[in-house]
Write a protein that holds these residues in place. Structure first.
Motif, PDB file in Angstrom:
ATOM      1  N   LEU A  88      14.456  -5.454 -14.184  1.00 50.12           N
ATOM      2  CA  LEU A  88      15.016  -6.565 -13.416  1.00 50.12           C
ATOM      3  C   LEU A  88      14.024  -7.674 -13.115  1.00 50.12           C
ATOM      4  CD1 LEU A  88      17.045  -4.384 -10.886  1.00 50.12           C
ATOM      5  CD2 LEU A  88      17.943  -5.620 -12.862  1.00 50.12           C
ATOM      6  N   CYS A  89      12.743  -7.377 -13.179  1.00 48.22           N
ATOM      7  CA  CYS A  89      11.758  -8.425 -12.893  1.00 48.22           C
ATOM      8  C   CYS A  89      10.466  -8.121 -13.633  1.00 48.22           C
ATOM      9  CB  CYS A  89      11.509  -8.550 -11.386  1.00 48.22           C
ATOM     10  SG  CYS A  89      11.043  -7.029 -10.572  1.00 48.22           S
ATOM     11  N   ALA A  90       9.549  -9.078 -13.604  1.00 47.18           N
ATOM     12  CA  ALA A  90       8.317  -8.973 -14.386  1.00 47.18           C
ATOM     13  C   ALA A  90       7.291  -8.092 -13.683  1.00 47.18           C
ATOM     14  CB  ALA A  90       7.743 -10.363 -14.630  1.00 47.18           C
ATOM     15  N   LEU A  91       7.681  -6.846 -13.434  1.00 41.34           N
ATOM     16  CA  LEU A  91       6.788  -5.862 -12.833  1.00 41.34           C
ATOM     17  C   LEU A  91       6.852  -4.589 -13.673  1.00 41.34           C
ATOM     18  CD1 LEU A  91       7.642  -6.197  -9.025  1.00 41.34           C
ATOM     19  CD2 LEU A  91       5.444  -6.696 -10.065  1.00 41.34           C
ATOM     20  N   ASP A  92       5.711  -4.074 -14.050  1.00 41.17           N
ATOM     21  CA  ASP A  92       5.684  -2.840 -14.833  1.00 41.17           C
ATOM     22  C   ASP A  92       5.791  -1.665 -13.869  1.00 41.17           C
ATOM     23  OD1 ASP A  92       5.495  -0.992 -16.825  1.00 41.17           O
ATOM     24  OD2 ASP A  92       3.313  -1.172 -17.055  1.00 41.17           O
ATOM     25  N   SER A  93       6.985  -1.490 -13.323  1.00 44.62           N
ATOM     26  CA  SER A  93       7.213  -0.474 -12.296  1.00 44.62           C
ATOM     27  C   SER A  93       8.373   0.426 -12.696  1.00 44.62           C
ATOM     28  CB  SER A  93       7.525  -1.137 -10.946  1.00 44.62           C
ATOM     29  OG  SER A  93       7.967  -0.179 -10.004  1.00 44.62           O
ATOM     30  N   ASP A  94       8.148   1.729 -12.517  1.00 45.22           N
ATOM     31  CA  ASP A  94       9.164   2.723 -12.856  1.00 45.22           C
ATOM     32  C   ASP A  94      10.010   3.109 -11.642  1.00 45.22           C
ATOM     33  OD1 ASP A  94      10.246   4.276 -14.987  1.00 45.22           O
ATOM     34  OD2 ASP A  94       9.361   6.074 -14.118  1.00 45.22           O
ATOM     35  N   ALA A 154      22.320  -0.324  -9.773  1.00 45.31           N
ATOM     36  CA  ALA A 154      21.981   1.097  -9.715  1.00 45.31           C
ATOM     37  C   ALA A 154      21.872   1.702 -11.112  1.00 45.31           C
ATOM     38  CB  ALA A 154      23.033   1.847  -8.907  1.00 45.31           C
ATOM     39  N   GLY A 155      20.911   2.598 -11.267  1.00 40.38           N
ATOM     40  CA  GLY A 155      20.670   3.247 -12.547  1.00 40.38           C
ATOM     41  C   GLY A 155      19.558   2.610 -13.349  1.00 40.38           C
ATOM     42  N   LYS A 156      19.135   1.427 -12.970  1.00 39.02           N
ATOM     43  CA  LYS A 156      18.053   0.739 -13.669  1.00 39.02           C
ATOM     44  C   LYS A 156      16.714   1.063 -13.009  1.00 39.02           C
ATOM     45  CE  LYS A 156      21.039  -3.093 -15.125  1.00 39.02           C
ATOM     46  NZ  LYS A 156      21.276  -4.548 -15.078  1.00 39.02           N
ATOM     47  N   ARG A 157      15.666   0.545 -13.584  1.00 34.35           N
ATOM     48  CA  ARG A 157      14.324   0.615 -13.018  1.00 34.35           C
ATOM     49  C   ARG A 157      13.877  -0.798 -12.668  1.00 34.35           C
ATOM     50  NH1 ARG A 157      12.614   6.049 -12.146  1.00 34.35           N
ATOM     51  NH2 ARG A 157      14.046   7.280 -13.415  1.00 34.35           N
ATOM     52  N   VAL A 158      12.887  -0.903 -11.782  1.00 34.42           N
ATOM     53  CA  VAL A 158      12.418  -2.220 -11.365  1.00 34.42           C
ATOM     54  C   VAL A 158      12.021  -3.063 -12.561  1.00 34.42           C
ATOM     55  CG1 VAL A 158      10.521  -3.417 -10.189  1.00 34.42           C
ATOM     56  CG2 VAL A 158      11.769  -1.589  -9.008  1.00 34.42           C
ATOM     57  N   ARG A 197       0.821  -1.211   0.000  1.00 33.83           N
ATOM     58  CA  ARG A 197       0.000   0.000   0.000  1.00 33.83           C
ATOM     59  C   ARG A 197       0.854   1.261   0.000  1.00 33.83           C
ATOM     60  NH1 ARG A 197      -3.050  -1.435   5.397  1.00 33.83           N
ATOM     61  NH2 ARG A 197      -0.898  -2.014   5.876  1.00 33.83           N
ATOM     62  N   ASN A 198       2.104   1.155   0.447  1.00 36.40           N
ATOM     63  CA  ASN A 198       2.943   2.340   0.609  1.00 36.40           C
ATOM     64  C   ASN A 198       3.592   2.782  -0.693  1.00 36.40           C
ATOM     65  OD1 ASN A 198       2.918   0.821   3.316  1.00 36.40           O
ATOM     66  ND2 ASN A 198       3.652   2.856   3.875  1.00 36.40           N
ATOM     67  N   PRO A 199       3.796   4.093  -0.878  1.00 33.20           N
ATOM     68  CA  PRO A 199       4.568   4.562  -2.031  1.00 33.20           C
ATOM     69  C   PRO A 199       6.033   4.148  -1.892  1.00 33.20           C
ATOM     70  CG  PRO A 199       4.017   6.391  -0.558  1.00 33.20           C
ATOM     71  CD  PRO A 199       3.261   5.195  -0.061  1.00 33.20           C
ATOM     72  N   VAL A 200       6.559   3.481  -2.910  1.00 28.64           N
ATOM     73  CA  VAL A 200       7.954   3.041  -2.904  1.00 28.64           C
ATOM     74  C   VAL A 200       8.783   4.065  -3.663  1.00 28.64           C
ATOM     75  CG1 VAL A 200       9.575   1.202  -3.515  1.00 28.64           C
ATOM     76  CG2 VAL A 200       7.232   0.624  -2.820  1.00 28.64           C
ATOM     77  N   MET A 201       9.725   4.684  -2.954  1.00 31.10           N
ATOM     78  CA  MET A 201      10.534   5.731  -3.568  1.00 31.10           C
ATOM     79  C   MET A 201      11.738   5.177  -4.308  1.00 31.10           C
ATOM     80  SD  MET A 201       8.382   7.757  -2.523  1.00 31.10           S
ATOM     81  CE  MET A 201       9.017   9.176  -3.407  1.00 31.10           C
ATOM     82  N   ALA A 202      12.279   4.042  -3.822  1.00 30.51           N
ATOM     83  CA  ALA A 202      13.477   3.479  -4.459  1.00 30.51           C
ATOM     84  C   ALA A 202      13.720   2.071  -3.953  1.00 30.51           C
ATOM     85  CB  ALA A 202      14.706   4.347  -4.161  1.00 30.51           C
ATOM     86  N   VAL A 203      14.447   1.313  -4.758  1.00 32.95           N
ATOM     87  CA  VAL A 203      15.031   0.044  -4.349  1.00 32.95           C
ATOM     88  C   VAL A 203      16.530   0.263  -4.235  1.00 32.95           C
ATOM     89  CG1 VAL A 203      15.511  -2.347  -5.013  1.00 32.95           C
ATOM     90  CG2 VAL A 203      13.242  -1.367  -5.428  1.00 32.95           C
ATOM     91  N   ILE A 204      17.131  -0.201  -3.146  1.00 33.86           N
ATOM     92  CA  ILE A 204      18.570  -0.032  -2.949  1.00 33.86           C
ATOM     93  C   ILE A 204      19.281  -1.329  -3.317  1.00 33.86           C
ATOM     94  CG2 ILE A 204      20.402   0.510  -1.297  1.00 33.86           C
ATOM     95  CD1 ILE A 204      18.255   1.963   0.376  1.00 33.86           C
TER      96      ILE A 204
END
Length: 346
Positions: A51-57, A44-48, A32-39
């Motif tokens: 790296l995986c089967a998620l349409d996430s920016d 680094a420099g990529k988008r989710v 439910r929470n807004p995700v600001m970043a993956v560490i």
């Protein structure tokens, strides 16, 4: 507890896109929470979505400071090393997070609250997901068998096979169809997503069935409950499926499997039997030779994430032909067929 409005960062160092980051992926998909970043400094420099089967920016960054700069207020440990123990090299990052005013969500077996309790400022907290809450549960006594509702248990051929994901998608399909359905979390990722549940693998084995039973009894008002599965009857290191069966007194089961798997993921010496035999095993154990509630496997949730669209379609048809049961990939195609199978079998 985690306020669903708080911006979070997911710590998945060297694991994003891999099996160990399933908590990060689960929260990205259902949280439910807004995700600001993956560490993850290695990506680094990529988008989710890279790296995986998620349409996430959501961006992947190298450091905690970058995640804080994007507005993250809570650091969620989104990866689970083998054994669920806290790697010593993570301690510096956690100390930086606490010093920077962030709160922590921890899915490890190692507790962080005692480590940082004296450093927390007002409004700052540590949530150790794998700490059982409340009094010790009673011994399971098949109390749930007396309930008139439908109790669906997600079972699997292996660990980390998609039982939580399939269960959440099944619950979503049922509620979208207008049915009163609830998802009952039994692991750290499910608890982090829903805000409630039991950390089954942190409960003493004598009380595990009772913990499940108490949770199911507390949800008795719902017409359908979907119980998150853990482990597998096939895995020599797993003891979780039995208390889930006993505590829930399940009436139906959905078998979760990854397309193309012939052996367990980390145990090549353990062969996965034909799915019809796996179904028979789960039904026999649930029924306990007639002593307990009979529960039928009524559908197959097939994980086809590693296949192309054409390969997935062929695998779904082959599995359905093999088992004679409705088969769906809940992520790729939705769980409507599985929901319909549950409703038809009630």
């Amino acid at each position: 507890m985690l306020d669903p409005t708080q911006p979070i960062a997911l710590f998945a160092e060297a694991t994003m896109g891999k099996l160990n980051a399933k908590m990060a992926e689960g929260i990205l998909r259902y949280g439910r929470n807004p995700v600001m970043a993956v560490i993850d400094s290695t990506q680094a420099g990529k988008r989710v979505r890279d790296l995986c089967a998620l349409d996430s920016d959501v961006p992947v960054v190298a450091t905690l400071a970058e995640a804080q700069g994007l507005g993250a207020q809570v650091l969620v440990l989104g990866t689970a090393p083998s054994g669920g123990r806290l790697p010593p090299e993570w301690k510096d990052v956690l100390e930086q997070a606490i010093a920077g005013g962030m709160s922590l969500v921890n899915g490890m077996h190692d507790r962080l609250h005692p480590m940082f309790a004296d450093k927390l400022r007002p409004g700052q907290w540590v949530w150790d997901l794998r700490v059982p809450q409340g009094d010790a549960p009673p011994i399971a006594m098949a109390r749930a068998a007396s309930l008139p509702n439908t109790r669906v248990l997600m079972v699997g051929t292996d660990m980390a096979i998609g039982k939580m994901t399939a269960g959440l998608e099944l619950t979503r399909s049922l509620t979208d169809m207008g049915h009163d359905a609830a998802f009952l979390a039994t692991g750290q990722t499910g608890i982090a997503i829903t805000g409630r549940g039991i950390p089954l693998d942190a409960i003493r084995v004598d009380h595990a069935g009772g913990a499940v039973e108490r949770m199911v009894m507390e949800a008795a008002a719902h017409k359908i409950v979907v119980v998150e599965g853990q482990g597998s009857l096939l895995h020599p290191g797993s003891t979780a499926t039995l208390p889930l069966m006993r505590g829930s007194a399940c009436t139906h089961m959905i078998l979760c499997h990854r397309a193309g798997m012939d052996t367990l993921d980390e145990l090549d010496s353990v062969r996965i039997p034909p799915l019809r035999d796996v179904i028979a095993l789960n039904e026999a154990v649930a029924h306990a030779a007639g002593a307990l509630t009979p529960a039928k496997v009524v559908g197959i949730a097939l994980n086809t994430a590693r296949l192309s669209q054409a390969e997935a379609a062929a695998a779904l048809k082959a599995t359905e032909d093999e088992t004679g049961l409705p088969t769906a990939d809940p992520v790729r195609n939705g769980a409507l067929r599985l929901a319909q199978a549950i409703l038809a079998a009630r």
